[in-house]
Scaffold this active site. Structure first.
Site, mmCIF file in Angstrom:
data_model
loop_
_atom_site.group_PDB
_atom_site.id
_atom_site.type_symbol
_atom_site.label_atom_id
_atom_site.label_comp_id
_atom_site.label_asym_id
_atom_site.label_seq_id
_atom_site.Cartn_x
_atom_site.Cartn_y
_atom_site.Cartn_z
ATOM 1 N N SER A 156 -52.918 9.493 58.596
ATOM 2 C CA SER A 156 -53.054 9.940 57.207
ATOM 3 C C SER A 156 -52.906 11.459 57.187
ATOM 4 O O SER A 156 -53.088 12.123 58.223
ATOM 5 C CB SER A 156 -54.462 9.572 56.711
ATOM 6 O OG SER A 156 -54.757 10.199 55.483
ATOM 7 N N TYR A 169 -63.745 8.634 57.365
ATOM 8 C CA TYR A 169 -62.291 8.438 57.306
ATOM 9 C C TYR A 169 -61.557 9.586 58.005
ATOM 10 O O TYR A 169 -60.659 9.367 58.818
ATOM 11 C CB TYR A 169 -61.877 8.346 55.830
ATOM 12 C CG TYR A 169 -60.444 7.927 55.583
ATOM 13 C CD1 TYR A 169 -60.099 6.577 55.505
ATOM 14 C CD2 TYR A 169 -59.438 8.870 55.390
ATOM 15 C CE1 TYR A 169 -58.787 6.187 55.253
ATOM 16 C CE2 TYR A 169 -58.127 8.488 55.141
ATOM 17 C CZ TYR A 169 -57.815 7.146 55.070
ATOM 18 O OH TYR A 169 -56.517 6.759 54.820
HETATM 19 P P1 NAD Z 1 -54.882 -1.615 51.584
HETATM 20 O O1 NAD Z 1 -56.302 -1.766 51.196
HETATM 21 O O2 NAD Z 1 -53.816 -2.113 50.684
HETATM 22 O O3 NAD Z 1 -54.621 -2.240 53.014
HETATM 23 C C1 NAD Z 1 -55.573 -2.262 54.034
HETATM 24 C C2 NAD Z 1 -55.261 -3.453 54.904
HETATM 25 O O4 NAD Z 1 -56.240 -3.494 55.952
HETATM 26 C C3 NAD Z 1 -55.368 -4.770 54.132
HETATM 27 O O5 NAD Z 1 -54.332 -5.636 54.561
HETATM 28 C C4 NAD Z 1 -56.723 -5.298 54.557
HETATM 29 O O6 NAD Z 1 -56.795 -6.713 54.495
HETATM 30 C C5 NAD Z 1 -56.753 -4.805 55.999
HETATM 31 N N1 NAD Z 1 -58.095 -4.812 56.566
HETATM 32 C C6 NAD Z 1 -59.236 -4.246 56.069
HETATM 33 N N2 NAD Z 1 -60.268 -4.539 56.865
HETATM 34 C C7 NAD Z 1 -59.768 -5.268 57.895
HETATM 35 C C8 NAD Z 1 -60.351 -5.897 59.034
HETATM 36 N N3 NAD Z 1 -61.662 -5.819 59.286
HETATM 37 N N4 NAD Z 1 -59.534 -6.603 59.865
HETATM 38 C C9 NAD Z 1 -58.222 -6.720 59.607
HETATM 39 N N5 NAD Z 1 -57.618 -6.167 58.544
HETATM 40 C C10 NAD Z 1 -58.397 -5.460 57.707
HETATM 41 O O7 NAD Z 1 -54.698 -0.057 51.877
HETATM 42 P P2 NAD Z 1 -53.440 0.799 52.349
HETATM 43 O O8 NAD Z 1 -53.429 1.983 51.492
HETATM 44 O O9 NAD Z 1 -52.236 -0.050 52.474
HETATM 45 O O10 NAD Z 1 -53.944 1.257 53.794
HETATM 46 C C11 NAD Z 1 -53.277 0.930 54.993
HETATM 47 C C12 NAD Z 1 -53.452 2.045 55.996
HETATM 48 O O11 NAD Z 1 -52.799 3.217 55.484
HETATM 49 C C13 NAD Z 1 -54.910 2.439 56.241
HETATM 50 O O12 NAD Z 1 -55.114 2.713 57.601
HETATM 51 C C14 NAD Z 1 -55.066 3.707 55.411
HETATM 52 O O13 NAD Z 1 -56.059 4.544 55.910
HETATM 53 C C15 NAD Z 1 -53.688 4.313 55.569
HETATM 54 N N6 NAD Z 1 -53.350 5.307 54.551
HETATM 55 C C16 NAD Z 1 -53.268 4.975 53.242
HETATM 56 C C17 NAD Z 1 -52.947 5.954 52.308
HETATM 57 C C18 NAD Z 1 -52.829 5.658 50.851
HETATM 58 O O14 NAD Z 1 -52.716 6.609 50.054
HETATM 59 N N7 NAD Z 1 -52.812 4.402 50.430
HETATM 60 C C19 NAD Z 1 -52.719 7.272 52.725
HETATM 61 C C20 NAD Z 1 -52.806 7.565 54.072
HETATM 62 C C21 NAD Z 1 -53.121 6.572 54.980
#
Ligand code: NAD
Length: 274
Positions: A156, A169
């Site tokens: 991130s 985080y």
């Molecule tokens: P999201 O909530 O759509 O996806 C998160 C995923 O993780 C989901 O598929 C959820 O089911 C899964 N998950 C959660 N707990 C879990 C567990 N215990 N076991 C297995 N799977 C689990 O969110 P996202 O935004 O798609 O996030 C995905 C990644 O991207 C994360 O690591 C997040 O930190 C990172 N990220 C997101 C953003 C953003 O702006 N959305 C920015 C930077 C980084």
């Protein structure tokens, strides 16, 4: 020279993709958001994919069926809870093959550090950081056997910089950037690379969940929260998309990226340039 297994081919729309035919990608936390988007882009490039989350619903398995039908690849869904080390390892072992590992599962909780619930801290450290330790440890022997591998950690902008109230985080994401460098050094002579993609804000359920509370807190509409609060730090004033994160993952699997290892690629509209 491009290797046979990673040959470049053009699609009808004029885009160029590296063919990942014959490769298998495991994407943790991929029944939603960035993980699902990355899975689609890897499959579009020809990879077979394993989707994952902690649930085991018909709709989770349907996501894999739909993805397979759309891209003409093999896809399956394997339930495993990324907060538990043994389940992380079992996910990789039960897949049996792992050429591309995308450590993506992640959750968020926002609170001042002196009020941060201990169970939220533990869950974020486990899911966002320690899961990648367990999956990588289980996947490297399979990559070594195949003589090729890609580890892609979805970190991130918060792996490179901080925000208040996101102590767990930010800690986990900085940790995964450190792990990325270490794994890269340990695999540097082996046709295996390890890199981290650092997205800025992407409009996924993880971000959408933060909007209603912020709207209430600042007495703003949800649209105002998106523009004035969330995108405040993103100079492009646009969200990155899951397709852009997926496309970056495909690039990291291409022959053009063979010498890119142990580094971060920001997809953040200029956030970390500030
Ligand atoms: P999201 O909530 O759509 O996806 C998160 C995923 O993780 C989901 O598929 C959820 O089911 C899964 N998950 C959660 N707990 C879990 C567990 N215990 N076991 C297995 N799977 C689990 O969110 P996202 O935004 O798609 O996030 C995905 C990644 O991207 C994360 O690591 C997040 O930190 C990172 N990220 C997101 C953003 C953003 O702006 N959305 C920015 C930077 C980084």
């Amino acid at each position: 020279m491009l290797r046979d297994s990673i040959a470049m081919h053009s699609r009808n729309d004029g885009d160029y993709h590296m063919s990942l035919k014959g490769k298998t990608a495991i994407i943790t936390g991929s029944n939603s958001g960035i993980g699902l988007g990355v899975a689609h882009e890897l499959a579009r490039a020809g990879a077979d994919v394993v989707l994952n989350s902690f649930t085991d619903r018909a709709e989770d398995h349907k996501l894999a069926e739909d993805l397979a039908a759309e891209h003409g690849v093999k896809a399956r869904y394997i339930q495993a809870d990324m907060s538990k080390g043994d389940e992380c390892r079992k996910l990789i072992e039960s897949a049996g093959v792992c050429d591309i590992l995308v450590n993506n599962a992640g959750i968020q909780h926002v609170a001042p550090i002196d009020e941060f619930p201990v169970e939220k801290w533990d869950a974020i450290i486990a899911i966002n950081m320690s899961s990648a330790f367990h999956t990588t440890a289980a996947a490297l022997p399979l990559m070594r056997k195949a003589g090729w591998g890609r580890v892609i950690n979805i970190a991130s902008a918060h792996g490179l910089t901080a925000s208040p109230f996101k102590s767990a985080y930010v800690t986990a994401k900085h940790g995964i950037v450190g792990m990325t460098k270490t794994v890269a050094l340990e695999t540097a002579r082996e046709q295996i690379t390890c890199n981290a993609i650092c997205p800025g804000y992407v409009l996924t359920p993880l971000v959408e969940a933060q909007i209603p509370d912020t709207a209430k807190k600042y007495d703003m509409s949800e649209d105002e929260v998106k523009q004035k609060v969330i995108l405040e730090r993103q100079p492009s004033k646009e969200f990155a998309t899951v397709e852009q994160i997926g496309g970056t993952a495909v690039f990291l699997c291409s022959s053009a990226a063979e010498q890119i290892t142990g580094t971060t690629i920001s997809v953040d509209g200029g956030w970390t340039a500030l």
